[in-house]
Design a protein around this motif. Sequence first.
Motif, PDB file in Angstrom:
ATOM      1  N   ILE A 326      -2.780  -2.861 -10.079  1.00  9.92           N
ATOM      2  CA  ILE A 326      -1.759  -2.522  -9.087  1.00  9.92           C
ATOM      3  C   ILE A 326      -2.445  -1.905  -7.875  1.00  9.92           C
ATOM      4  O   ILE A 326      -3.291  -1.020  -8.015  1.00  9.92           O
ATOM      5  CB  ILE A 326      -0.734  -1.520  -9.655  1.00  9.92           C
ATOM      6  CG1 ILE A 326      -0.004  -2.127 -10.859  1.00  9.92           C
ATOM      7  CG2 ILE A 326       0.268  -1.108  -8.586  1.00  9.92           C
ATOM      8  CD1 ILE A 326       0.963  -1.157 -11.520  1.00  9.92           C
ATOM      9  N   ASN A 327      -2.078  -2.376  -6.692  1.00  5.50           N
ATOM     10  CA  ASN A 327      -2.622  -1.783  -5.475  1.00  5.50           C
ATOM     11  C   ASN A 327      -2.091  -0.362  -5.294  1.00  5.50           C
ATOM     12  O   ASN A 327      -0.919  -0.088  -5.543  1.00  5.50           O
ATOM     13  CB  ASN A 327      -2.241  -2.623  -4.249  1.00  5.50           C
ATOM     14  CG  ASN A 327      -2.914  -3.979  -4.250  1.00  5.50           C
ATOM     15  OD1 ASN A 327      -4.065  -4.112  -4.638  1.00  5.50           O
ATOM     16  ND2 ASN A 327      -2.176  -4.994  -3.834  1.00  5.50           N
ATOM     17  N   SER A 328      -2.963   0.537  -4.861  1.00  2.00           N
ATOM     18  CA  SER A 328      -2.548   1.913  -4.611  1.00  2.00           C
ATOM     19  C   SER A 328      -1.569   1.961  -3.442  1.00  2.00           C
ATOM     20  O   SER A 328      -1.741   1.256  -2.444  1.00  2.00           O
ATOM     21  CB  SER A 328      -3.763   2.778  -4.300  1.00  2.00           C
ATOM     22  OG  SER A 328      -3.375   4.047  -3.832  1.00  2.00           O
ATOM     23  N   ALA A 329      -0.527   2.794  -3.570  1.00  2.00           N
ATOM     24  CA  ALA A 329       0.430   2.978  -2.483  1.00  2.00           C
ATOM     25  C   ALA A 329      -0.025   4.068  -1.521  1.00  2.00           C
ATOM     26  O   ALA A 329       0.561   4.224  -0.451  1.00  2.00           O
ATOM     27  CB  ALA A 329       1.797   3.337  -3.056  1.00  2.00           C
ATOM     28  N   THR A 330      -1.065   4.797  -1.896  1.00  2.00           N
ATOM     29  CA  THR A 330      -1.506   5.930  -1.075  1.00  2.00           C
ATOM     30  C   THR A 330      -2.951   5.817  -0.594  1.00  2.00           C
ATOM     31  O   THR A 330      -3.400   6.635   0.194  1.00  2.00           O
ATOM     32  CB  THR A 330      -1.353   7.246  -1.868  1.00  2.00           C
ATOM     33  OG1 THR A 330      -2.174   7.188  -3.049  1.00  2.00           O
ATOM     34  CG2 THR A 330       0.097   7.482  -2.264  1.00  2.00           C
ATOM     35  N   ASN A 331      -3.676   4.812  -1.072  1.00  2.00           N
ATOM     36  CA  ASN A 331      -5.076   4.654  -0.677  1.00  2.00           C
ATOM     37  C   ASN A 331      -5.399   3.166  -0.555  1.00  2.00           C
ATOM     38  O   ASN A 331      -5.718   2.509  -1.550  1.00  2.00           O
ATOM     39  CB  ASN A 331      -6.004   5.325  -1.698  1.00  2.00           C
ATOM     40  CG  ASN A 331      -7.449   5.328  -1.237  1.00  2.00           C
ATOM     41  OD1 ASN A 331      -7.747   5.583  -0.084  1.00  2.00           O
ATOM     42  ND2 ASN A 331      -8.364   5.052  -2.158  1.00  2.00           N
ATOM     43  N   GLU A 332      -5.291   2.640   0.635  1.00  2.00           N
ATOM     44  CA  GLU A 332      -5.460   1.206   0.871  1.00  2.00           C
ATOM     45  C   GLU A 332      -6.818   0.715   0.389  1.00  2.00           C
ATOM     46  O   GLU A 332      -7.850   1.324   0.644  1.00  2.00           O
ATOM     47  CB  GLU A 332      -5.301   0.902   2.364  1.00  2.00           C
ATOM     48  CG  GLU A 332      -5.327  -0.584   2.695  1.00  2.00           C
ATOM     49  CD  GLU A 332      -5.079  -0.856   4.161  1.00  2.00           C
ATOM     50  OE1 GLU A 332      -5.144  -2.040   4.559  1.00  2.00           O
ATOM     51  OE2 GLU A 332      -4.827   0.109   4.912  1.00  2.00           O
TER      52      GLU A 332
END
Length: 399
Positions: A326-332
């Motif tokens: 899952i891609n982080s929502a807080t650290n691109e």
Amino acid sequence: MKAKFLMLLVSVFSLVSCMEDVTTIYDQPIPLVEVVDIPTETTNTAAQTSSPEQVYEWMAHMQADNGLVESAEDTNFVSLYDNALAALAFLADGDMARAEMILDYFDQQLETEFYGNNGGFFQYRELSGENGSRIWMGDNAWLLLAVNNYHKTTNSDKYEELAFELENWLRSLQEEDGGLKGGVNEDGTLIPRVTEGIITAYNAVPGFDDFHKGILRFLEEQRWDVNEEVLITQTQNPAYNYALDLYSLGYMILEDFPVEVLTKANRFLNSQTSTIHGEEISGYCFDDDKDVVWLEGTAQMAMAFNAAAQAGNSQDIILNIEETFINSATNEGSIGIPYTTNHGTNFGATNLWDHTDITPTISSSAWYLFVKKSFNPFQMEKNKGIPAEDKFWTNSGVN
């Protein structure tokens, strides 16, 4: 990508139907599984373009200035177990500074928190370190594991007092029958004795003496299924006597434990549709419910296969786990692994928390990194030189 998944062979012997490696050379791997190609259309672009480095980057991003690591994004929730895992993951990567930030935090809490509790650190707290609750033996054993691995890796004794106090407290929890007290809930009630926590403490406390002998006696007399030849939870509900982590961790912790236990874990195998990606993911559930794929526990199984010199089986598990990134929502640019593929029940019939399948978590991500780094946190104390007569899991004392 998920090009194939292991299809475990059904044992010729019928299987009668807790929660609550540094690479070792083996003579010959024991082939317990058959790998079968399963063509799968891959739609998860995160899995196609990701790397373990991005998982590590996410974990580093989750560390606050005080050293503590948040268990999942935007939760303000900190787990002692997750912080021990993160310290070990940083250590495995050679990032001593980040590992020390975590260990420094708890070392600095000895006078106030540990001694104030008459032993033991809180299992849960906020990211600020405030509002600690519940003292569980098992998570404190994991912290000792992290400290001991740090000392061995750095050839230092920087946290000697912390290790000394944790070990002595764990030893103090032993009861007459050899079992260990579970700890204390926030309301003052006692936590039941948990098999998974007890075997972790067995490994975390160095050496082999009467403490370890007592634990083995307890396990043999109260937590061993003589028919299945596996460790059990002994819950109040017999339907949940069998837990995945007792198969994987049992094999990694107990010296000369029969490798067949990894095939017996077939009972937990299942496939579920990933909430985030909509793809079918194969792996292991917590228990016989088989209503979720528990990604932390599935990564533990991959580590156990590595310890058994069955790297191919481990890799097939990892390919499935990598489909859940899952891609982080807080650290691109960074990614993590959720706790489970889908929503369902925890160990037992209790529902999982709401974000378990949609948010990257430290526990699953850390165990994934252990496998990718071939870092087994139990290996340091795996070979304790147990007398043959104490190895109740094998009549001859050899695997």
